[in-house]
Design a protein around this motif. Structure first.
Motif, PDB file in Angstrom:
ATOM      1  N   GLU A 110      49.221  18.249  23.219  1.00 20.04           N
ATOM      2  CA  GLU A 110      50.648  18.427  22.906  1.00 20.04           C
ATOM      3  C   GLU A 110      51.511  17.360  23.588  1.00 20.04           C
ATOM      4  O   GLU A 110      52.423  16.809  22.981  1.00 20.04           O
ATOM      5  CB  GLU A 110      51.107  19.827  23.337  1.00 20.04           C
ATOM      6  N   ASP A 111      51.190  17.078  24.823  1.00 18.65           N
ATOM      7  CA  ASP A 111      51.987  16.082  25.546  1.00 18.65           C
ATOM      8  C   ASP A 111      51.845  14.686  24.934  1.00 18.65           C
ATOM      9  O   ASP A 111      52.818  13.940  24.855  1.00 18.65           O
ATOM     10  CB  ASP A 111      51.590  16.042  27.025  1.00 18.65           C
ATOM     11  N   LEU A 112      50.645  14.336  24.516  1.00 16.18           N
ATOM     12  CA  LEU A 112      50.473  13.013  23.913  1.00 16.18           C
ATOM     13  C   LEU A 112      51.288  12.914  22.627  1.00 16.18           C
ATOM     14  O   LEU A 112      51.916  11.892  22.360  1.00 16.18           O
ATOM     15  CB  LEU A 112      48.990  12.727  23.631  1.00 16.18           C
ATOM     16  N   GLY A 113      51.300  13.976  21.868  1.00 20.14           N
ATOM     17  CA  GLY A 113      52.090  13.986  20.637  1.00 20.14           C
ATOM     18  C   GLY A 113      53.566  13.755  20.913  1.00 20.14           C
ATOM     19  O   GLY A 113      54.291  13.217  20.080  1.00 20.14           O
ATOM     20  N   ALA A 114      53.997  14.142  22.110  1.00 19.17           N
ATOM     21  CA  ALA A 114      55.413  14.000  22.470  1.00 19.17           C
ATOM     22  C   ALA A 114      55.638  12.816  23.405  1.00 19.17           C
ATOM     23  O   ALA A 114      56.727  12.661  23.971  1.00 19.17           O
ATOM     24  CB  ALA A 114      55.903  15.281  23.122  1.00 19.17           C
ATOM     25  N   LEU A 115      54.620  11.978  23.582  1.00 21.89           N
ATOM     26  CA  LEU A 115      54.673  10.825  24.497  1.00 21.89           C
ATOM     27  C   LEU A 115      55.028  11.217  25.932  1.00 21.89           C
ATOM     28  O   LEU A 115      55.705  10.485  26.648  1.00 21.89           O
ATOM     29  CB  LEU A 115      55.661   9.760  23.983  1.00 21.89           C
ATOM     30  N   LYS A 116      54.558  12.416  26.333  1.00 19.93           N
ATOM     31  CA  LYS A 116      54.806  12.843  27.714  1.00 19.93           C
ATOM     32  C   LYS A 116      53.540  12.593  28.523  1.00 19.93           C
ATOM     33  O   LYS A 116      52.783  13.517  28.821  1.00 19.93           O
ATOM     34  CB  LYS A 116      55.191  14.317  27.742  1.00 19.93           C
ATOM     35  N   PHE A 117      53.345  11.331  28.862  1.00 23.14           N
ATOM     36  CA  PHE A 117      52.102  10.941  29.516  1.00 23.14           C
ATOM     37  C   PHE A 117      52.010  11.500  30.931  1.00 23.14           C
ATOM     38  O   PHE A 117      50.945  11.868  31.395  1.00 23.14           O
ATOM     39  CB  PHE A 117      51.994   9.417  29.543  1.00 23.14           C
TER      40      PHE A 117
END
Ligand code: ANZ
Ligand code: ZN
Length: 812
Positions: free
Chosen positions: A674-681
């Motif tokens: 989910e974080d990668l989809g939102a660019l929340k590395f």
């Protein structure tokens, strides 16, 4: 368990290169094809900086992740290779810009490969390569043939430092964006692209794209749509007239003078003999000023009277005509009606020359039905005391008295339109894009000057027009190409007589406005790119780069896409569907990195000491991608330790039916996906750290859990993950593995603490099964003393129950 990054990183880089990892497969299934783009760099002698590493790592991680999800991702790299630094270096040292640039490109390539960035190198492009700039030239000619490229004499921005003209976008606060020299205006004949023709569409298109609001606002502001009216003032003599542009036709009755820009075509005709010398002297003085000096509010607003008068369109009053350089010739009509009571510049001007000041908009509280807003409006007066630029009721305005000024504005323009004395008008601050440069290291403008035939386009079959080598780089204010014999002598393509080539080169922003198209079909020598290939990849799904390109590159690239769309070459109008800006990485001292401060972090040294995986993960872990954040050496040590801990788990991997660990890994898969989809590395990495810490507690780490963990670590830390994967006994790359799925049953916590509220206030929190039903939860809550205390003697009107989250009793 420390690992030897110096051994494993080159090992995997070599394997990826041999296997062609990163090359697109062109599946032919458009739904599986993604286009991820990072802004290509200018290959400077300094090499990559940590800011490049930030955006490239982010998009590399995302790209590897999508590939594991089965997507065919185009992730290309190239070089914005033309430009002034290499040319200036040549002026100093005599080393040809091509040589310097080539060296820099090799260095950048080495650095990028050392970071494990999985670009599709088979599509590499360089804007200085004749095979590339041939199409830049073709684009110029295509625009020229459609009337979108033209040559005109106009007041243009001249930088004495760079010895060339500049586009408006390259003038920042009045100085050259590159060398900070104060930019002056010169009347010169130059080449322009007609970007103004697209102003409205470039504005409207912003509403359709997923870009940071800040960048959209900057583009809107730069395009500068301004609604108002043109108003005609007839000369007292009756035989001529001047048209002004105003955004405040409501103030028409407050006009006490009209001002022309010094370069306005009417100045000569309207200056009476008596005022000739004074006006001439003033014009000469104004011509030496920069636009910055002319528009600054603090500057003394000086001007001269022409001796002529015009008549007010509605009252017939005599209005004197002045000349002043606070009016710019290239905006609106180059003429302004002066309303001192309601415009600050006019106020200063009128007081200096004792011109009448007539109040026509009264800032009265009573006429505003909302006394608070009214009072507020009255306090946000202006910086010039006595000058009211806000709203209010019209006074001293004949038949329009008493109207609020917005209504008055419409009514006044209605009357002007009915009498043929004016009309509604929308203006844009955007100017046509000046694209010619008097420099060497750029793509030659493919035009030929013939004494008989005039400007002639170079035939497509003669492209590219190559840059010659026999030039002197010393800047003279003329293009160095002027003196290259081999270059400029050419036959006219129309009559065959001796002619000469255009010697200016193109703004390097022309090169970079279309490079993303070339990546789709980098080696095509029949077209700039094949139509089907463009269709398969474009528009770009995600574009990542610095916010400093907000108006120049990003506006020009959009303009090109719109024109190519209209000319039938591409299917889309907006080139970049989603845009994100990486934040600046500051020095360890929290200041902007700079050589003079000595706080520059060199990525090569970090890779050498901690490894590519560590710098990639560290830069992603520093904070949200778009935030500015200071470098912290302790931080990178911590990230490196996290990877060592992960690696140290290897000997503990075995058979174990440890549901707790399996559950944590599933939760981690969910969070990272989910974080990668939102660019929340950063939060994705934090979760992986939690996961590793939990596994450190295990005697035996279940193989299934650990292998899953290695797969999700892989995009972030590709070398170490490959090495671990191999150690686990696999003989194929971890990137051939599909991205793990999580089991939704395994990611829920069985027992939760459910809040019990009464009228939205927390009164208890009960440990219950996550799946508890409303009935059961109600029973439990009503058994709690603290809840019943607040319910006593009250009627329960409604129960709000959000499964797994909360219960709320609404009482009356
Ligand atoms: C009369 C007036 C009265 C104005 C008033 C303002 C306030 P924007 O928003 O930028 O479009 N103007 C028009 N052309 C100009 C030029 N070439 N150089 C300098 N100033 C120019 O601003 C438009 C306003 O800027 C116009 O409205 C005009 O002044 C001035 F109470 O007209 B105004
Ligand atoms: Zn300059």
């Amino acid at each position: 368990m420390p690992y030897n990054h110096k051994a494993i990183e080159p090992k995997w880089q070599k394997r990826w290169e041999e296997a062609g990892y990163g090359r697109t497969t062109e599946t032919g299934r458009p739904e599986d094809q993604l286009y991820h783009l990072v802004m290509f760099p200018y290959p400077s002698a300094a090499g990559l900086h940590v800011g490049h590493v930030e955006s490239y790592s982010a998009v590399d991680i995302l790209t590897r992740f999508r590939r594991m999800q089965g997507k065919d991702v185009l992730f290309p790299m190239g070089w914005d290779a033309f430009g002034l630094p290499a040319e200036n270096f040549a002026v100093k040292t005599g080393v040809h810009p091509a040589v310097t640039t080539q060296k820099a490109i090799e260095n950048y390539t080495r650095q990028m490969k050392s970071l494990g960035l999985s670009f599709d190198w088979s599509r590499e492009v360089s804007t200085a390569d004749p095979a590339y700039y041939r199409w830049t030239q073709w684009l110029f000619l295509t625009l020229y043939k459609k009337g979108l490229a033209y040559r005109a004499k106009a007041p243009v921005n001249w930088c004495d430092g760079c010895q060339t003209v500049l586009a408006n976008e390259q003038v920042v606060d009045g100085v050259c964006e590159r060398c900070k020299t104060v930019v002056v205006q010169k009347e010169l004949e130059q080449w322009f692209f007609r970007i103004t023709q697209y102003a409205d569409r470039l504005l409207a298109g912003l509403d359709t794209i997923d870009w940071p609001e800040k960048i959209k606002a900057m583009q809107r502001n730069w395009i500068g749509r301004s609604e108002g009216a043109e108003v005609v003032f007839v000369a007292e003599s009756g035989d001529a007239s001047v048209t002004v542009f105003t955004t405040r036709p409501d103030t028409l009755f407050g006009v006490s003078y009209v001002v022309l820009a010094p370069e306005h075509a009417l100045v000569d005709a309207w200056t009476t003999a008596e005022h000739k010398d004074e006006v001439e002297a003033y014009r000469l003085q104004a011509s030496k000023k920069s636009e910055l000096e002319r528009t600054q509010l603090e500057k003394d607003k000086a001007g001269v009277f022409t001796g002529s008068f015009v008549l007010h369109p509605l009252t017939g009053a005599r209005v004197p005509v002045w000349v002043s350089d606070y009016v710019l010739v290239n905006y609106g009509t180059g003429a302004v009606m002066g309303v001192p009571a309601h415009d600050e510049r006019d106020w200063v001007f009128a007081h200096k020359y004792s011109l009448p000041v007539t109040e026509v908009v009264q800032a009265t509280v009573w006429q505003n039905p909302d006394p608070v807003a009214g009072a507020h409006a009255a306090t946000v007066s202006t910086s010039v005391e006595g000058c009211w630029t806000g709203a209010g009721a019209l006074v001293n305005s004949g038949a329009f008295n008493g109207l609020d000024n917005e209504t008055g504005k419409q009514k006044i323009v209605d009357v002007l339109e009915a009498q043929g004395k004016g009309k509604r008008k929308v203006n844009y601050h955007l100017r046509d894009w000046l694209v010619s440069r008097q420099r060497y290291w750029g793509a030659p403008i493919p035009m030929i000057w013939c004494d008989a035939c005039g400007a002639q386009p170079v035939p497509d079959t003669d492209l590219p027009v190559r840059l010659p080598d026999d030039v002197d780089f010393k800047p003279t204010g003329k293009s160095p190409l002027v003196d290259s014999k081999s270059f400029h002598a050419v036959a006219c393509p129309s009559c065959g007589k001796a002619a000469r080539r255009e010697s200016d080169t193109m703004d390097t922003f022309v090169d970079s406005s279309w490079y993303y198209l070339r990546y789709c079909d980098a080696h095509n020598d029949a077209e700039f790119a094949d139509r089907e290939k463009l269709r398969a990849w474009c528009p770009v799904d995600l574009y990542v780069g610095g916010a400093e390109h907000a108006v120049m590159h990003l506006l020009y690239a959009r303009f090109f896409a719109y024109t190519l769309h209209d000319l039938g070459y591409v299917d889309f109008e907006e080139p970049f569907t989603a845009l994100r800006n990486q934040g600046t990485i500051l020095g360890p001292d929290g200041e902007k990195m700079s050589k003079s401060r000595g706080n520059v972090v060199n990525p090569d040294e970090v890779v050498e000491q901690y490894g590519a995986d560590a710098i990639r993960c560290y830069e992603m872990f520093m904070g949200p991608l778009e935030d500015a954040k200071p470098w912290d050496t302790k931080g990178i040590v911590g990230v490196r330790r996290f990877m060592e801990r992960a690696n140290s788990l290897l000997p503990k991997v075995g058979d174990a039916a440890d549901m707790e660990t399996i559950k944590i890994v599933h939760k981690t898969v969910k969070k990272v996906t989910e974080d990668l989809g939102a660019l929340k590395f950063n939060t994705a990495i934090a979760q992986m750290m939690t996961c590793v810490n939990a596994m450190m507690e295990c005697k035996v780490v279940p193989r299934i859990a650990f292998e899953t963990f290695v797969k999700i670590l892989a995009p972030f830390s590709p070398h170490l993950a490959e090495e671990m994967w191999e150690t686990l006994g696999h003989d194929h790359s971890v990137f051939e593995e599909p991205w793990p799925k999580f089991d939704s049953e395994l990611v829920v916590d069985d027992v939760i603490k459910m809040p019990v509220q009464v009228n939205g206030k927390l009164r208890a929190a009960l440990h219950v099964a996550k799946t508890i039903s409303e009935e059961e939860m109600k029973t439990l809550a009503l058994a709690d003393a603290n809840v019943t205390k607040f319910l006593e003697g009250k009627e329960v009107k409604k129960i709000i129950f959000i499964p797994g989250r909360l219960i709320n009793f609404v009482v009356g």
